[in-house]
Write an enzyme that holds these catalytic residues in place. Sequence first.
Site, PDB file in Angstrom:
ATOM      1  N   HIS A   1      47.967  50.659  39.188  1.00  0.00           N
ATOM      2  CA  HIS A   1      46.816  49.771  39.022  1.00  0.00           C
ATOM      3  C   HIS A   1      47.054  48.330  39.420  1.00  0.00           C
ATOM      4  CE1 HIS A   1      43.869  52.438  37.103  1.00  0.00           C
ATOM      5  NE2 HIS A   1      44.929  53.078  36.662  1.00  0.00           N
TER       6      HIS A   1
ATOM      7  N   THR B   1      36.230  46.729  39.764  1.00  0.00           N
ATOM      8  CA  THR B   1      35.095  47.624  39.551  1.00  0.00           C
ATOM      9  C   THR B   1      33.848  46.789  39.276  1.00  0.00           C
ATOM     10  OG1 THR B   1      35.682  47.789  37.211  1.00  0.00           O
ATOM     11  CG2 THR B   1      36.449  49.560  38.668  1.00  0.00           C
TER      12      THR B   1
ATOM     13  N   LYS C   1      29.709  47.248  40.363  1.00  0.00           N
ATOM     14  CA  LYS C   1      28.571  47.184  39.430  1.00  0.00           C
ATOM     15  C   LYS C   1      27.505  46.228  39.965  1.00  0.00           C
ATOM     16  CE  LYS C   1      31.945  47.618  35.671  1.00  0.00           C
ATOM     17  NZ  LYS C   1      32.673  46.828  34.644  1.00  0.00           N
TER      18      LYS C   1
ATOM     19  N   LYS D   1      42.504  35.788  40.032  1.00  0.00           N
ATOM     20  CA  LYS D   1      41.058  35.978  40.239  1.00  0.00           C
ATOM     21  C   LYS D   1      40.366  34.676  40.648  1.00  0.00           C
ATOM     22  CE  LYS D   1      40.799  39.953  37.033  1.00  0.00           C
ATOM     23  NZ  LYS D   1      40.057  41.012  37.754  1.00  0.00           N
TER      24      LYS D   1
ATOM     25  N   LYS E   1      34.802  38.323  34.584  1.00  0.00           N
ATOM     26  CA  LYS E   1      35.956  39.211  34.630  1.00  0.00           C
ATOM     27  C   LYS E   1      37.036  38.533  33.797  1.00  0.00           C
ATOM     28  CE  LYS E   1      35.815  38.789  39.163  1.00  0.00           C
ATOM     29  NZ  LYS E   1      36.031  40.086  39.783  1.00  0.00           N
ATOM     30  N   ARG E   2      38.153  39.205  33.501  1.00  0.00           N
ATOM     31  CA  ARG E   2      39.224  38.557  32.767  1.00  0.00           C
ATOM     32  C   ARG E   2      39.622  37.259  33.476  1.00  0.00           C
ATOM     33  NH1 ARG E   2      41.774  41.666  28.633  1.00  0.00           N
ATOM     34  NH2 ARG E   2      43.003  39.781  28.344  1.00  0.00           N
TER      35      ARG E   2
HETATM   36  C1  LIG Z   1      33.793  46.108  34.847  1.00  0.00           C
HETATM   37  C2  LIG Z   1      34.351  45.190  33.827  1.00  0.00           C
HETATM   38  C3  LIG Z   1      35.537  44.495  34.065  1.00  0.00           C
HETATM   39  C4  LIG Z   1      36.289  44.598  35.365  1.00  0.00           C
HETATM   40  O1  LIG Z   1      35.832  43.558  36.201  1.00  0.00           O
HETATM   41  P1  LIG Z   1      36.607  43.160  37.535  1.00  0.00           P
HETATM   42  O2  LIG Z   1      35.676  42.201  38.190  1.00  0.00           O
HETATM   43  O3  LIG Z   1      36.778  44.415  38.326  1.00  0.00           O
HETATM   44  O4  LIG Z   1      37.884  42.528  37.117  1.00  0.00           O
HETATM   45  C5  LIG Z   1      36.031  43.642  33.089  1.00  0.00           C
HETATM   46  N1  LIG Z   1      35.380  43.478  31.910  1.00  0.00           N
HETATM   47  C6  LIG Z   1      34.229  44.121  31.649  1.00  0.00           C
HETATM   48  C7  LIG Z   1      33.553  43.885  30.341  1.00  0.00           C
HETATM   49  C8  LIG Z   1      33.678  44.993  32.589  1.00  0.00           C
HETATM   50  O5  LIG Z   1      32.531  45.644  32.301  1.00  0.00           O
END
Ligand SMILES: *Cc1c(COP(=O)(O)O)cnc(C)c1O
Length: 740
Positions: free
Chosen positions: A268, A567, A571, A465, A459-460
């Site tokens: 990952h 991911t 979305k 990032k 995102k985190r």
């Molecule tokens: C999908 C999701 C992530 C992953 O986001 P990335 O942009 O791929 O890092 C992180 N936190 C939550 C709450 C999510 O739904």
Amino acid sequence: MGGGRCGVAGVELEPYTQWGRWYVVLVMQTRTCFLDSMATLGLAAYGYGIRYEYGIFNQKIRDGWQVEEADDWLRHGNPWEKARPEYMLPVHFYGRVEHAKSGQKWVDTQVVLALPYDTPVPGYMNNTVNTMRLWSARAPNDFNLRDFNVGDYIQAVLDRNLAENISRVLYPNDNFFEGKELRLKQEYFVVAATLQDIIRRFKASKFGSTESVRTIFDSFPDQVAIQLNDTHPALAIPELMRVFVDIEKLPWTKAWDITKRTFAYTNHTVLPEALERWPVDLVEKLLPRHLQIIYEINQRHLDKVTALFPNDLDRLRRMSLIEEGGVKRINMAHLCIVGSHAVNGVAKIHSDIVKTQVFKDFADLEPEKFQNKTNGITPRRWLLLCNPGLAELIAEKIGEDYVKDLSQLIKLHKFVNDDIFIREVSKVKQENKVKFAQLLEKEYRVKINPSSMFDVHVKRIHEYKRQLMNCLHIITMYNRIKRDPMKPFVPRTVIIGGKAAPGYHMAKMIIKLITAVGHVVNNDPVVGNKLKVIFLENYRVSLAEKVIPATDLSEQISTAGTEASGTGNMKFMLNGALTIGTMDGANVEMAEEAGEENLFIFGMRIQEVAELDKKGYNAQEYYDKLPELKQAIDQIKSGFFSPMQPDLFNEVTNMLFHHDRFKVFADYEAYVKCQDKVSQLYMNAKEWTKLVIRNIAASGKFSSDRTIKEYAREIWNVEPSDTKIPPPNEPRDKIDLTSL
Ligand SMILES: *Cc1c(COP(=O)(O)O)cnc(C)c1O
């Protein structure tokens, strides 16, 4: 297998499973999308993990800083779960290895009980329910009474907490390895309980019961596939070997063959600080027999390497499961690769890096092992549930079948120039934006303008990032407005959200900087309604479901080569946001599917990052060359955003100048120019929405149904069944079950 029943809220659900073969997915932090897809595709799969008493912390923002609060998610009870004490299992720790004539024996251990809790995972409209089984740690009733503390009954009862702490709390690190003993206990706990559960179920099945003792496990890999989600369950490999060799008395080579054919490993991340490398001393103390087994696996592995590459000592050092040096450590990724028959990354570009860089030596040894499985998301949660308006509109155009076959979204292409459809898509987005603005006003008492562009970066919080690059763009927009307040400006609401790991100081400083910049921007009367900066508190799945359908612009701006897949990017694409992004992770394939001209792609490609590394990255160059960058950095450094404490962000600017591994300044100019193009297009609502439609139409690949089908066919060796399973209220003798 037939024994399992999921009792939910007093209702007995019959768990239909694909007969003949069953599969196991081992997870520690469950990827719910995959569970949904496996159930929807009719795969008999189990998701395993730990039932943490406290999940990921709740984030509060106080005076602009992150403050953590415990997530006491079970306080009001959990109606979806059912405790299954009848399947409770013992897990052993510590002790020593006794050398007996009959083999090695792990003795004098401390026992902790693993109590399973089952949660049903229903497939989408297919009369199928799978099980997610999470383990909770319980002290045995004689804990500390039999061997220790005799005569101190009260202390012994109090000490039960020590055992039960194993499932107390989820470690909140993101892409960071912290070698804590309690974490290692968690990892072994889930693995030991799960493997016992699988073996018990196998032995109870026709495959494990009718054959002779010597050969019953020959068919194990045909009946069971275990997917290791990252290296967190890597101890499953030596644990299965221990069960086969020490308990079931199989010869090593046979046990190893079965083990390798059972496991597959998904990588990952390639960030070195995230790779698990457990100190040998710690493993020896907690799991002495496993350490011996790991050494034996390593010896045989290195013998194989030597046979293929004689006299290559450096290669042996690089490929060893054991890293020498200050503290001897076990490289868990190496253990997973050696102990699995398949290894995959989670997007094309990431799988390439895995194969040609990070684990190149292993690919030289066994190239056929290495695969790609591009990630996906479930359209049930990330479209039907969270965006019913858009889902309905799509169904009106192409029917409802796309929900189970997302590639059908391509049919929307026909409507790219359909003025009515364009207006409807744009209307749904506008409604979602108004609804989200109302939520912000009600829950957080902040007012935003729903006709501004919603520019969202959730995102985190992590340096790779590059939330800092977004922040520099905000400051740049602010300075432009201040320089020429009369110049037309495309109004934006920049929404940034995400949790920082509690121990990650720089990530917490990034949050404080964003909120400090927001304070200045949002309270400047010259800016007015043109620019707003919102830090979205406590970003989590339930909030993602609300903000993503309301987003115009999705920020996916990691340094090329650092985001394995992402991911979130998928979305947003599915929900009609346009992407501003680098050629990283799954962004590359999103651009491939939609056409690069339909995304806002900018910045260094992976080769250019490598070239810059070779030449030597010098942040100062960009600062000297780019006046808007210089102005923004000078403001941060001089305390413009922190007047009470002008040096507050010195460590942030120092990092950006002197040790920025993620090269923010190198991509700044391309990023800002690309953002200008975004604003240009946003002024033309119709052309913007045409791109939105092209993106939605091209997002079909990113269904986790597609991902799971690839895992099923190319790793687990199973064909997903599309057999119609009857509803439970229909008599089963009317149905031909022979094909199941
Ligand atoms: C999908 C999701 C992530 C992953 O986001 P990335 O942009 O791929 O890092 C992180 N936190 C939550 C709450 C999510 O739904």
